[in-house]
Design an enzyme around this catalytic site. Structure first.
Site, PDB file in Angstrom:
ATOM      1  CG  ASP A 219       0.055  -0.068   2.589  1.00 12.79           C
ATOM      2  OD1 ASP A 219       1.041   0.280   2.421  1.00 12.79           O
ATOM      3  OD2 ASP A 219      -0.750  -0.986   3.316  1.00 12.79           O
TER       4      ASP A 219
ATOM      5  CG  ASP B  88       1.838   4.087   4.711  1.00 11.16           C
ATOM      6  OD1 ASP B  88       0.595   3.806   4.868  1.00 11.16           O
ATOM      7  OD2 ASP B  88       2.838   3.368   4.777  1.00 11.16           O
TER       8      ASP B  88
ATOM      9  CG  ASP C  96      10.396   1.677  11.551  1.00 12.32           C
ATOM     10  OD1 ASP C  96      10.347   2.579  10.588  1.00 12.32           O
ATOM     11  OD2 ASP C  96       9.729   0.792  11.750  1.00 12.32           O
TER      12      ASP C  96
HETATM   13  P1  ATP Z   1       4.642  -2.769   4.791  1.00 14.19           P
HETATM   14  O1  ATP Z   1       4.997  -3.201   3.698  1.00 14.19           O
HETATM   15  O2  ATP Z   1       4.542  -3.963   5.861  1.00 14.19           O
HETATM   16  O3  ATP Z   1       3.214  -2.081   4.900  1.00 14.19           O
HETATM   17  P2  ATP Z   1       5.672  -0.390   6.003  1.00 14.19           P
HETATM   18  O4  ATP Z   1       7.028  -0.114   5.944  1.00 14.19           O
HETATM   19  O5  ATP Z   1       4.708   0.514   5.167  1.00 14.19           O
HETATM   20  O6  ATP Z   1       5.685  -2.031   5.560  1.00 14.19           O
HETATM   21  P3  ATP Z   1       3.569   0.055   8.105  1.00 14.19           P
HETATM   22  O7  ATP Z   1       3.542  -0.684   9.246  1.00 14.19           O
HETATM   23  O8  ATP Z   1       2.450  -0.024   7.091  1.00 14.19           O
HETATM   24  O9  ATP Z   1       5.254  -0.438   7.480  1.00 14.19           O
HETATM   25  O10 ATP Z   1       4.169   1.783   8.510  1.00 14.19           O
HETATM   26  C1  ATP Z   1       4.169   2.825   7.602  1.00 14.19           C
HETATM   27  C2  ATP Z   1       5.473   3.392   7.988  1.00 14.19           C
HETATM   28  O11 ATP Z   1       5.346   4.014   9.135  1.00 14.19           O
HETATM   29  C3  ATP Z   1       6.538   2.799   8.172  1.00 14.19           C
HETATM   30  O12 ATP Z   1       7.244   2.695   6.998  1.00 14.19           O
HETATM   31  C4  ATP Z   1       7.426   3.570   8.991  1.00 14.19           C
HETATM   32  O13 ATP Z   1       7.885   4.869   8.363  1.00 14.19           O
HETATM   33  C5  ATP Z   1       6.424   4.307   9.928  1.00 14.19           C
HETATM   34  N1  ATP Z   1       6.305   3.329  11.288  1.00 14.19           N
HETATM   35  C6  ATP Z   1       5.403   2.419  11.320  1.00 14.19           C
HETATM   36  N2  ATP Z   1       5.422   1.835  12.347  1.00 14.19           N
HETATM   37  C7  ATP Z   1       6.344   2.538  13.165  1.00 14.19           C
HETATM   38  C8  ATP Z   1       7.072   2.394  14.540  1.00 14.19           C
HETATM   39  N3  ATP Z   1       6.522   1.671  15.373  1.00 14.19           N
HETATM   40  N4  ATP Z   1       7.944   3.367  14.778  1.00 14.19           N
HETATM   41  C9  ATP Z   1       8.440   4.468  13.880  1.00 14.19           C
HETATM   42  N5  ATP Z   1       7.622   4.435  12.694  1.00 14.19           N
HETATM   43  C10 ATP Z   1       6.774   3.443  12.456  1.00 14.19           C
HETATM   44 MG    MG Z   2       2.433   0.015   4.821  1.00 16.66          MG
END
Ligand code: ATP
Ligand code: MG
Length: 382
Positions: A16, A18, A94
């Protein structure tokens, strides 16, 4: 931004996107009729486009002194709604590779923390001091493992070594959040690698403590093969778009423990079902204190376990009765995995494969109204 940009740069299919903006949630909400504000810990706007939901976050700053940031006594962030500039927003993400922004004005990638360099080096580097970042949110240690497995990245040295030191902080995470993270870990399509990394970083004991203890005490080869094989199957299913139930995952991970305790309690195979039910309940009770498992999933795991001895019975009406169980399909898959690693007779697994193809398993809703009530040994009720 976030994972979407990272995955595109790695030529992987993003799950997805963001969206991040300098507009406040209220301003975004006012712009889109079909939107609503969600979340307390982090306030976000969900905008609906047909069947898709786009998540829009306002740039945030990490400001410990702001009344809008709440920390607990371990330094964990409870709430964080201080809005800020894009640079500040990048800083509170993160890992550097998760802090890349795609600028829709000029189609450029904005990198404030060296994320592009780390994508090049294929490593997960925490933004800022590792100890602080794990203390703020211990779940980041599990995220490190998940992304390392998913992206086939290494965890940068200081981020890696701090996991050994701060892993114990996972104990303060609410079990419901642990469940969400656990599912992301094991439904990632990389569960085999995830499991390996969880063991390597000594994090398994915070997710499935009973299994961790079992591994310390008496890892037996064929049971380890069973877990491996079951996770290989899980990954195959995920990667080919088939569903995997959390109930099945927990059934796999706790089986060595349940099986061992039940055999110790009841060496007589004829009475095994009762023993499995009893042990299954105790083991589950302990498990949900760490990772809360919705009732339907824990029940499914227990049903899978108690079904296993029934696959030894191929006479009379019993096979048809088992076939009518709602959990039959999962229990059958589970039994086949056991057969694959030599924990169940091949002869019988073949028998069941033939049997069920002859009786053509119909779609589940049809079987729900089974004329015969499901029978369970009375001792195990509840
Ligand atoms: P995925 O492919 O699993 O969706 P993602 O990197 O998009 O991976 P998400 O959990 O959807 O992960 O989170 C979106 C974004 O929000 C991350 O890329 C990161 O920048 C930020 N984020 C999410 N959780 C945290 C956290 N616990 N601490 C700091 N930043 C976070
Ligand atoms: Mg995501």
């Amino acid at each position: 931004m976030g994972g979407g940009v990272r995955d595109l740069l790695l030529k992987m299919q993003p799950k997805d996107f963001d969206v991040a903006t300098d507009a406040t949630p209220e301003e975004v909400r006012a712009l889109f009729k079909n939107s609503r504000i969600i979340g307390r810990r982090f306030r976000l706007v969900h905008i609906r486009f047909g069947r898709d939901i786009i998540e829009v976050a306002t740039f945030r700053a990490h400001d410990e002194d702001s009344p809008k940031t709440e920390l607990d006594r371990h330094g964990r962030i409870l709430r964080d709604n201080t809005f800020g500039e894009i640079e500040e927003d990048a800083m509170r993400r993160d890992f550097t590779v998760n802090a890349l922004y795609y600028d829709i004005h000029d189609y450029s990638v904005l990198d404030y923390v060296g994320g592009l360099k780390d994508i090049e080096a294929r490593q997960l580097r925490l933004i800022g001091d590792a100890a602080t970042r794990y203390q703020e949110d211990p779940v980041r240690m599990l995220r490190a493992v998940r992304f390392a497995a998913k992206l086939d990245f290494s965890i940068e040295a200081s981020a890696a070594s701090a996991i050994y030191e701060y892993g114990h902080l996972l104990a303060v995470i609410p079990p419901a959040r642990m469940f969400d993270e656990m599912i992301k870990l094991f439904h990632s399509g990389k569960a085999v690698r995830v499991f390996e990394l969880l063991r390597e970083y000594q994090l398994l004991k915070h997710l499935v403590p009973a299994l961790d203890e079992w591994l310390q005490e008496n890892p037996n080869e064929s049971m380890l093969d069973f877990i491996d094989q079951a996770l290989v199957n899980t990954d195959d299913r995920v990667n080919t778009g088939q569903s995997v139930s959390p109930g099945f995952i927990f059934a796999i991970l706790l089986w060595p423990v349940v099986q061992q305790q039940a055999t110790r309690m009841q060496p007589d195979r004829q009475k095994m079902i009762g023993a499995l039910a009893q042990v299954g309940e105790t083991v589950m009770k302990r498990q949900v204190r760490h990772v809360s498992i919705p009732r339907r999933f824990s029940q499914m795991a227990r049903d899978i376990w108690t079904s296993q001895p029934r696959f030894h019975r191929t006479q009379g009406k019993q096979p048809l009765r088992l076939l009518a169980y709602p959990v039959f399909r999962a229990a059958y898959d589970f039994m086949c995995i056991q057969a694959m690693v030599g924990l169940f007779p091949h002869r019988l697994s073949h028998w069941w494969t033939d049997f069920q193809s002859q009786h053509e398993v119909v779609a589940e809703p049809v079987r729900k109204k089974s004329p015969r009530p499901r029978r369970r040994p009375r001792r195990n009720a509840g």
